[in-house]
Design an enzyme around this catalytic site. Structure first.
Site, short mmCIF file in Angstrom:
data_model
loop_
_atom_site.label_atom_id
_atom_site.label_comp_id
_atom_site.label_asym_id
_atom_site.label_seq_id
_atom_site.Cartn_x
_atom_site.Cartn_y
_atom_site.Cartn_z
N CYS A 1 0.50 -1.23 -0.02
CA CYS A 1 0.01 -0.26 -0.18
C CYS A 1 0.69 1.23 0.30
O CYS A 1 0.35 2.44 0.07
CB CYS A 1 -0.94 0.06 1.56
SG CYS A 1 -2.38 -1.04 1.01
N ASN B 1 -9.95 -0.14 0.45
CA ASN B 1 -9.18 -0.43 0.34
C ASN B 1 -7.98 -1.27 -0.94
O ASN B 1 -8.20 -2.12 -0.97
CB ASN B 1 -8.01 -1.04 1.71
CG ASN B 1 -6.27 -1.12 1.84
OD1 ASN B 1 -5.69 -0.55 0.90
ND2 ASN B 1 -6.31 -1.55 2.39
N HIS C 1 -3.45 6.98 2.92
CA HIS C 1 -4.08 6.26 2.40
C HIS C 1 -4.98 5.77 3.36
O HIS C 1 -5.27 5.74 4.12
CB HIS C 1 -2.74 4.66 2.62
CG HIS C 1 -2.74 3.15 2.78
ND1 HIS C 1 -3.58 2.75 1.47
CD2 HIS C 1 -3.33 1.93 3.92
CE1 HIS C 1 -4.44 1.53 0.96
NE2 HIS C 1 -4.19 1.20 2.91
N1 ACO Z 1 -17.67 -9.07 9.96
C1 ACO Z 1 -18.10 -9.49 11.99
N2 ACO Z 1 -17.37 -9.55 12.52
C2 ACO Z 1 -15.81 -9.35 11.82
C3 ACO Z 1 -15.14 -9.56 11.16
C4 ACO Z 1 -16.60 -9.05 9.99
N3 ACO Z 1 -16.20 -8.40 8.72
N4 ACO Z 1 -14.22 -9.44 10.96
C5 ACO Z 1 -13.66 -9.63 12.01
N5 ACO Z 1 -14.88 -9.82 12.49
C6 ACO Z 1 -14.81 -10.26 14.12
C7 ACO Z 1 -13.38 -10.96 15.02
O1 ACO Z 1 -13.21 -12.10 13.98
C8 ACO Z 1 -13.49 -10.33 15.83
O2 ACO Z 1 -14.52 -11.54 17.03
P1 ACO Z 1 -14.42 -11.95 18.16
O3 ACO Z 1 -13.77 -10.96 19.45
O4 ACO Z 1 -15.50 -13.06 18.54
O5 ACO Z 1 -12.66 -12.68 18.50
C9 ACO Z 1 -14.13 -9.14 16.60
O6 ACO Z 1 -15.03 -9.45 14.95
C10 ACO Z 1 -13.22 -8.17 16.95
O7 ACO Z 1 -12.46 -8.32 15.92
P2 ACO Z 1 -11.00 -7.45 15.39
O8 ACO Z 1 -9.90 -7.67 14.59
O9 ACO Z 1 -10.50 -6.74 16.85
O10 ACO Z 1 -11.92 -6.20 15.18
P3 ACO Z 1 -10.93 -4.93 14.89
O11 ACO Z 1 -11.77 -4.18 15.12
O12 ACO Z 1 -9.69 -4.61 15.45
O13 ACO Z 1 -11.36 -4.81 13.23
C11 ACO Z 1 -10.12 -4.16 11.02
C12 ACO Z 1 -11.19 -5.08 12.17
C13 ACO Z 1 -10.68 -3.24 10.49
C14 ACO Z 1 -9.15 -5.71 10.55
C15 ACO Z 1 -8.75 -3.87 11.91
O14 ACO Z 1 -8.73 -3.67 12.67
C16 ACO Z 1 -8.05 -3.22 10.69
O15 ACO Z 1 -8.92 -2.19 10.00
N6 ACO Z 1 -6.81 -2.76 10.71
C17 ACO Z 1 -5.70 -2.41 9.21
C18 ACO Z 1 -6.30 -3.30 7.76
C19 ACO Z 1 -5.24 -3.01 7.32
O16 ACO Z 1 -4.84 -1.36 7.83
N7 ACO Z 1 -4.66 -3.81 6.66
C20 ACO Z 1 -4.62 -2.97 5.56
C21 ACO Z 1 -3.19 -2.85 6.02
S1 ACO Z 1 -2.51 -2.46 4.15
C22 ACO Z 1 -1.36 -2.90 2.85
O17 ACO Z 1 -0.73 -3.39 2.34
C23 ACO Z 1 -2.58 -4.02 2.29
#
Ligand code: ACO
Length: 335
Positions: free
Chosen positions: A117, A288, A258
Site C-alpha cells: 500500500c 482499500n 492511504h
Molecule cells: N464482520 C463481523 N465480525 C467480524 C468481521 C466481519 N467482517 N471481521 C472480524 N470480525 C470479528 C472478529 O472475528 C472478532 O470476533 P471475536 O471478538 O469473537 O474474536 C471481532 O470481530 C473483533 O475483531 P477485531 O479484529 O478486534 O476488530 P477490529 O476492531 O480490530 O477491526 C479491522 C478489524 C477492520 C480489520 C481493523 O483491525 C483494521 O482495519 N486493521 C488494519 C487493517 C489494514 O489497514 N490492513 C491493510 C494494510 S495495507 C496493505 O498493505 C494491504
C-alpha cells in the site's frame, strides 16, 4: 528550504475503477458479517470489482491514458514506466512491462516496485530521483491492484476490506525552484511478515495441491496489530517529512492518507491535530485499493478543487512489509 532545480512535479493524474460495485449487503449474504459491522469498524460501504479478464495491467493502462492526456503529453513523451502492485498480472514479467507494451511504448525501461500500500509513495521517491539524475523527461507511475483475486471470499476478516482500482501520475521536471515534490521519507520493517501476507505462491512455499486446499494463496492479516503499527508510523512519517522540508502542518492544505480504514485515519488526524475537513476520504466507495489508493483519492480531491496551484499537499501511507512513507508536495500546475 530550497530544493535544487530541476524540480519534479506531478504533471497529470489519472484514475480508473471498474464499474462493478460490491456492497456490504452482498458480502453479508455469503459470510457472517453485516453492513453495520463493516461501516463501523472500517468506514467502507462498497468496493469495486474488476470484470472477469480485466487485469491490473488493463486498469493501469486506463488510468495512465488519462494521466498522460491531462499532462498535455502523448504516450511517446513517456520514457520510463514504474508500476506498484501487490497483485501483479503474473509473477513474471513485471506489470510495468505489460503496461508499457499495452500503451504501445517501444523499448522504454519498465519495472515494478513492491511496497504494497505504500507503493505510490515509494514510486514518487524513485521517479523523483531518476528524473533529477537527468536521464529521463517524463516518468509514468501507476499503482494498480486487483485485490479481488487475492482475497479469500470466505474470510470475513479480510474480504470486506479490499477493492480493485488503478491510479496514475506523470512526473515531469521543471526549472522553477521549490515546487512539486519537496521531500520524501520512507521506511520498512520486515521482521514480522506474517502481519499481512500470502503464505504460499512464492519460492519459499511454491504452489501444491495442499497450499491450494488450505487457501494459502490468499491474503492473511492480523488486523489489530496492523492497525496499531499503522497509527504509529503514519503520524511519525508526516512529522518527519514536514521537519525535513521546514514546513509546518498548519501550512498544509490537504493531508492525503492511504485509504485503509476510517478509524486509522481519524486516529492519525487526532495525533497530528488536523481537522478531518482537510483529509479527503473515498474509502467508503472503494475500500482499500492498496497501491492505487493514494492516486485514486488524490485525483478525486484535485478534481473537486480541494487543493490548487501553490498549496502544500501531504501524502502518507503504510502497507504490508511493513512499509510506510510520506511525501510533501507543493502543488504545481504547469501553465
Ligand atoms: N464482520 C463481523 N465480525 C467480524 C468481521 C466481519 N467482517 N471481521 C472480524 N470480525 C470479528 C472478529 O472475528 C472478532 O470476533 P471475536 O471478538 O469473537 O474474536 C471481532 O470481530 C473483533 O475483531 P477485531 O479484529 O478486534 O476488530 P477490529 O476492531 O480490530 O477491526 C479491522 C478489524 C477492520 C480489520 C481493523 O483491525 C483494521 O482495519 N486493521 C488494519 C487493517 C489494514 O489497514 N490492513 C491493510 C494494510 S495495507 C496493505 O498493505 C494491504
Amino acid at each position: 528550504m530550497r530544493t535544487p532545480t530541476p524540480s519534479v512535479y506531478i504533471r497529470g493524474l489519472g484514475a480508473y475503477a471498474p464499474e462493478r460495485r460490491l456492497t456490504n449487503e452482498e458480502i453479508a449474504r455469503h459470510v457472517d458479517t453485516t453492513d453495520e459491522w463493516i461501516r463501523t469498524r472500517s468506514g467502507i460501504g462498497e468496493r469495486r470489482i474488476a470484470a472477469p479478464g480485466e487485469n491490473p495491467s488493463d486498469m493501469a493502462v486506463k488510468a495512465a491514458e488519462i494521466a498522460i492526456a491531462r499532462a498535455g503529453l502523448t504516450k511517446e513523451d513517456i520514457d520510463l514506466v514504474i508500476c506498484a502492485t501487490m497483485t501483479p498480472d503474473m509473477v513474471i514479467p513485471s506489470t510495468a512491462c505489460l503496461v508499457a507494451a499495452k500503451l504501445g511504448l517501444k523499448e522504454v525501461p519498465a519495472f515494478d516496485v513492491g511496497a504494497a500500500c505504500s507503493g505510490f509513495i515509494y514510486m514518487l521517491q524513485v521517479g523523483h530521483h531518476m528524473l533529477r539524475a537527468g536521464d529521463y523527461r517524463n516518468v509514468l507511475i501507476v499503482g494498480t491492484e486487483k485485490l479481488s483475486s487475492f482475497v479469500n471470499w470466505q474470510d470475513r476478516n479480510t474480504c470486506v476490506l479490499f477493492g480493485d482500482a488503478a491510479g496514475a501520475a506523470v512526473l515531469s521536471k521543471c526549472d522553477e525552484p521549490y515546487v512539486g515534490i519537496l521531500g520524501n521519507v520512507l521506511g520498512s520493517d520486515g521482521s514480522n511478515p506474517e502481519l499481512l501476507y500470502c503464505p504460499a505462491g512464492g519460492a519459499a512455499r511454491p504452489a501444491t495441491p495442499e497450499t491450494v486446499a488450505n487457501s494459502e494463496h490468499f491474503i492473511r492479516m492480523n488486523g489489530k496489530e496492523v492497525f496499531k503499527l499503522a497509527t504509529r508510523v503514519m503520524a511519525a512519517s508526516c512529522e518527519k517529512v514536514l521537519a525535513k522540508c521546514g514546513v509546518s502542518l498548519d501550512q498544509v492544505t490537504c493531508v492525503v492518507p492511504h485509504q485503509a480504514n476510517a478509524r486509522i485515519i481519524e486516529t492519525v488526524a487526532k495525533q497530528l491535530n488536523v481537522s478531518m475537513d482537510r483529509i479527503p476520504i473515498n474509502l467508503d466507495r472503494y475500500g482499500n485499493t492498496s497501491a492505487a489508493s493514494i492516486p485514486l483519492v488524490l485525483e478525486e480531491a484535485y478534481r473537486e478543487g480541494r487543493f490548487k496551484h501553490g498549496d502544500y499537499v501531504l501524502l502518507v501511507a503504510f502497507g504490508a512489509g511493513l512499509t510506510w512513507g510520506a511525501t510533501l508536495i507543493k502543488w504545481h500546475d504547469a501553465r
